[in-house]
Scaffold this motif. Sequence first.
Motif, PDB file in Angstrom:
ATOM      1  N   LEU A  21       0.861  -1.180   0.000  1.00  0.00           N
ATOM      2  CA  LEU A  21       0.000   0.000   0.000  1.00  0.00           C
ATOM      3  C   LEU A  21       0.895   1.225   0.000  1.00  0.00           C
ATOM      4  O   LEU A  21       1.680   1.432   0.920  1.00  0.00           O
ATOM      5  CB  LEU A  21      -0.904   0.010   1.235  1.00  0.00           C
ATOM      6  N   HIS A  22       0.774   2.039  -1.027  1.00  0.00           N
ATOM      7  CA  HIS A  22       1.582   3.254  -1.143  1.00  0.00           C
ATOM      8  C   HIS A  22       0.792   4.419  -0.563  1.00  0.00           C
ATOM      9  O   HIS A  22      -0.336   4.716  -0.975  1.00  0.00           O
ATOM     10  CB  HIS A  22       1.918   3.536  -2.606  1.00  0.00           C
ATOM     11  N   LEU A  23       1.380   5.086   0.452  1.00  0.00           N
ATOM     12  CA  LEU A  23       0.746   6.235   1.093  1.00  0.00           C
ATOM     13  C   LEU A  23       1.499   7.504   0.741  1.00  0.00           C
ATOM     14  O   LEU A  23       2.726   7.558   0.846  1.00  0.00           O
ATOM     15  CB  LEU A  23       0.736   6.054   2.616  1.00  0.00           C
ATOM     16  N   GLY A  24       0.774   8.531   0.325  1.00  0.00           N
ATOM     17  CA  GLY A  24       1.372   9.811   0.011  1.00  0.00           C
ATOM     18  C   GLY A  24       1.179  10.819   1.126  1.00  0.00           C
ATOM     19  O   GLY A  24       0.237  10.719   1.927  1.00  0.00           O
ATOM     20  N   ASP A  26       0.125  13.642   0.839  1.00  0.00           N
ATOM     21  CA  ASP A  26      -1.111  14.389   0.581  1.00  0.00           C
ATOM     22  C   ASP A  26      -2.362  13.583   0.926  1.00  0.00           C
ATOM     23  O   ASP A  26      -3.486  14.009   0.649  1.00  0.00           O
ATOM     24  CB  ASP A  26      -1.161  14.808  -0.883  1.00  0.00           C
ATOM     25  N   GLY A  27      -2.155  12.397   1.537  1.00  0.00           N
ATOM     26  CA  GLY A  27      -3.287  11.559   1.905  1.00  0.00           C
ATOM     27  C   GLY A  27      -3.660  10.536   0.864  1.00  0.00           C
ATOM     28  O   GLY A  27      -4.581   9.739   1.079  1.00  0.00           O
ATOM     29  N   GLY A  28      -2.947  10.525  -0.254  1.00  0.00           N
ATOM     30  CA  GLY A  28      -3.254   9.569  -1.307  1.00  0.00           C
ATOM     31  C   GLY A  28      -2.918   8.141  -0.896  1.00  0.00           C
ATOM     32  O   GLY A  28      -1.988   7.895  -0.128  1.00  0.00           O
ATOM     33  N   ARG A  29      -3.701   7.193  -1.385  1.00  0.00           N
ATOM     34  CA  ARG A  29      -3.508   5.771  -1.088  1.00  0.00           C
ATOM     35  C   ARG A  29      -3.627   4.992  -2.391  1.00  0.00           C
ATOM     36  O   ARG A  29      -4.516   5.232  -3.199  1.00  0.00           O
ATOM     37  CB  ARG A  29      -4.577   5.261  -0.108  1.00  0.00           C
ATOM     38  N   LYS A  30      -2.689   4.054  -2.585  1.00  0.00           N
ATOM     39  CA  LYS A  30      -2.725   3.266  -3.808  1.00  0.00           C
ATOM     40  C   LYS A  30      -2.218   1.859  -3.524  1.00  0.00           C
ATOM     41  O   LYS A  30      -1.094   1.673  -3.051  1.00  0.00           O
ATOM     42  CB  LYS A  30      -1.863   3.914  -4.900  1.00  0.00           C
ATOM     43  N   LYS A  31      -3.047   0.852  -3.814  1.00  0.00           N
ATOM     44  CA  LYS A  31      -2.624  -0.527  -3.679  1.00  0.00           C
ATOM     45  C   LYS A  31      -1.936  -0.972  -4.964  1.00  0.00           C
ATOM     46  O   LYS A  31      -2.382  -0.658  -6.064  1.00  0.00           O
ATOM     47  CB  LYS A  31      -3.817  -1.427  -3.381  1.00  0.00           C
TER      48      LYS A  31
END
Length: 305
Positions: A21-24, A26-31
Amino acid sequence: MKTVDLSVQRNHAIRSGYPMLHLGADGGRKKSFDEVQTESALDVLLDGRPVMRLICDLSDTVALVVGRLFTEGFIGGVCDIACVYVNRHATEVRVTLASSASRRLRGEARDSEPVSIATHGALQRELGSRLRPVNPIPWSADDVFSLARVFSSDSPMHRRTFGAHSCYVALGDRVLFCCEDLGRHNAFDKAIGRALIEGIDLRRATVFTSGRTPADMTAKAIRAGIPILVSKAVPTDLAIELARKNGLTLICSAHPDSMRVFNDPLGCAEVRGCGDGLRLEVQGASWEATRVLGSCSGEVALGVC
């Protein structure tokens, strides 16, 4: 040298498909799924006797073992090896020495005594005790800058995983090949081993490494007879002292626009036409780097004021 490689995991250095899980910020989340560096333990036996365990990836295993035995002084070249055998799961490498090398190694083992390394001076004496000075060769700053540009374009394994060190072997400004591993010492030894196997004369070569250059890495280069060691990173004080004592040209913090020369036994560091009015003047044991506008002085400056 005969090679028997039964490994089914040959050149297995990268493993794909690990979920993350990639967390940015800026609050972004990407699996996603990520590629990661492999890590394995490799036992090395010399004439049936365990001599080392390497933590490495499984690419260029034979080159790694040959290079490690050479840079650590177990062998004097591939002519000392009769056979290298890699088992099916690449967990063990058995090296059989030629009879003359085997007799010599047994004699050295009898004559050697354990050394307790506890102080700066003891470490310096131990690392330098069996080193033979290299024969310096001329070098060009333009060639090193050219190699640094190639290095800055990244290497295949590091580009995919950001988890690998790399090491280039070059003649002048021409890169012959690149070897990679999760450890900087392993990458270095793979490069040296491959050069030995391919019959490349290391006495004419430049080795460019991504890793720091402590005393043990510098000692490896000297044992291998390499005249020019270049690093993207920095050296230690003992590394510089070993280089100076043994005639090794040592260049660190090497980037496409700057480098730091810590030892230059032939005084080749005078640069002409490198752009931005840079030139390097060598005056005895002192160094001075000068630009058209402004100047700086110091022991290790080339390209940065």
